[in-house]
Scaffold this active site. Structure first.
Site, mmCIF file in Angstrom:
data_model
loop_
_atom_site.group_PDB
_atom_site.id
_atom_site.type_symbol
_atom_site.label_atom_id
_atom_site.label_comp_id
_atom_site.label_asym_id
_atom_site.label_seq_id
_atom_site.Cartn_x
_atom_site.Cartn_y
_atom_site.Cartn_z
ATOM 1 N N HIS A 1 1.896 4.273 -3.035
ATOM 2 C CA HIS A 1 1.924 5.731 -2.885
ATOM 3 C C HIS A 1 3.272 6.296 -3.345
ATOM 4 O O HIS A 1 3.333 7.272 -4.099
ATOM 5 C CB HIS A 1 1.702 6.123 -1.423
ATOM 6 C CG HIS A 1 0.300 5.981 -0.952
ATOM 7 N ND1 HIS A 1 -0.788 6.560 -1.592
ATOM 8 C CD2 HIS A 1 -0.223 5.336 0.132
ATOM 9 C CE1 HIS A 1 -1.895 6.281 -0.937
ATOM 10 N NE2 HIS A 1 -1.578 5.539 0.117
ATOM 11 N N HIS B 1 0.836 -1.199 0.000
ATOM 12 C CA HIS B 1 0.000 0.000 0.000
ATOM 13 C C HIS B 1 0.875 1.255 0.000
ATOM 14 O O HIS B 1 0.672 2.167 -0.811
ATOM 15 C CB HIS B 1 -0.905 -0.015 1.232
ATOM 16 C CG HIS B 1 -1.764 1.197 1.372
ATOM 17 N ND1 HIS B 1 -3.083 1.236 0.954
ATOM 18 C CD2 HIS B 1 -1.508 2.446 1.880
ATOM 19 C CE1 HIS B 1 -3.594 2.434 1.188
ATOM 20 N NE2 HIS B 1 -2.654 3.183 1.764
ATOM 21 N N GLU B 2 1.859 1.299 0.902
ATOM 22 C CA GLU B 2 2.734 2.461 0.984
ATOM 23 C C GLU B 2 3.679 2.536 -0.210
ATOM 24 O O GLU B 2 3.990 3.628 -0.696
ATOM 25 C CB GLU B 2 3.527 2.430 2.296
ATOM 26 C CG GLU B 2 2.672 2.521 3.553
ATOM 27 C CD GLU B 2 1.774 3.749 3.576
ATOM 28 O OE1 GLU B 2 2.167 4.791 3.004
ATOM 29 O OE2 GLU B 2 0.678 3.671 4.161
#
Length: 215
Positions: free
Chosen positions: A35, A31-32
């Site tokens: 980003h 998820h990170e």
């Protein structure tokens, strides 16, 4: 006790716990990473300089947030720092960066249930197969939960960041959320969990139907 291993004992508890922890580490890290990768591709080198454009979980996992996620089903990872001024197009760069984590979770959830269906075809009855089944199902369900939760337009979640990129600067909604978003988020989690479950089911159902058509 781990949030997703409640009521389990012995070997079942161990297998569920290992599967859940692995999925949490993988899901939060990717998820990170999503980003960071989106920001980097849109022109901001800040995540690259800070070592966030990597799949190494140690660069993404925040210990307290991870423990909270394991114990209570609600946690966080290290937020990716960006500098929108570096984007080639600030609006597009901010939008893609804010929504990238949710898109990654949806992709992982979609693939997770497909893998779960594939492993279910195995006739082997071993602890390893059980571990993989647990892992694949958690990969599916936890990532859909993360996607639904993070898409909520409440500060400081990704959904709010995405809405913020589409609205005029310094508007009333954005200012209100910056002031009271954390309180609203806590209230939502405590009193509107049934709405979250409903939204999660809406996303899970078509994914399950799609893979069931194939398998």
């Amino acid at each position: 006790m781990l949030f997703f291993a409640q009521g389990l004992q012995g070997t079942d508890f161990v297998i569920a716990s290992i599967s859940f922890i692995l999925v949490i580490v993988l899901s939060l890290s990717l998820h990170e990473f999503a980003h960071a990768f989106a920001a980097y591709k849109c022109g901001d080198t800040t995540p690259k300089i800070q070592g966030r454009v990597t799949l190494n979980p140690f660069n993404h996992i925040e210990p307290v947030g991870f423990v909270c996620c394991a114990l209570f089903g609600f946690g966080w990872a290290k937020p990716v720092q960006i500098n929108p001024a570096n984007f080639r197009n600030i609006k597009k760069g901010s939008a893609w960066t804010s929504i990238a984590g949710v898109l990654m979770n949806l992709l992982l959830g979609f693939l997770g249930y497909g893998l779960y269906c594939l492993v279910c075809l195995s006739t082997a009855d071993t602890l390893f197969v059980t571990l993989i089944l647990n892992f694949c199902y958690y990969l599916f369900f936890i990532n859909i939960c993360l996607a639904v939760f993070n898409i909520l337009p409440i500060y400081p979640l990704d959904g709010f960041r995405f809405v913020e990129t589409l609205t005029k600067y310094n508007n009333g909604y954005v200012n209100f959320m910056h002031k009271y978003g954390n309180i609203i988020l806590i209230i939502f989690i405590v009193f509107f969990d049934s709405l979250l479950i409903t939204l999660i089911n809406y996303i899970c159902t078509p994914i399950i139907l799609f893979w069931n058509l194939i398998f």
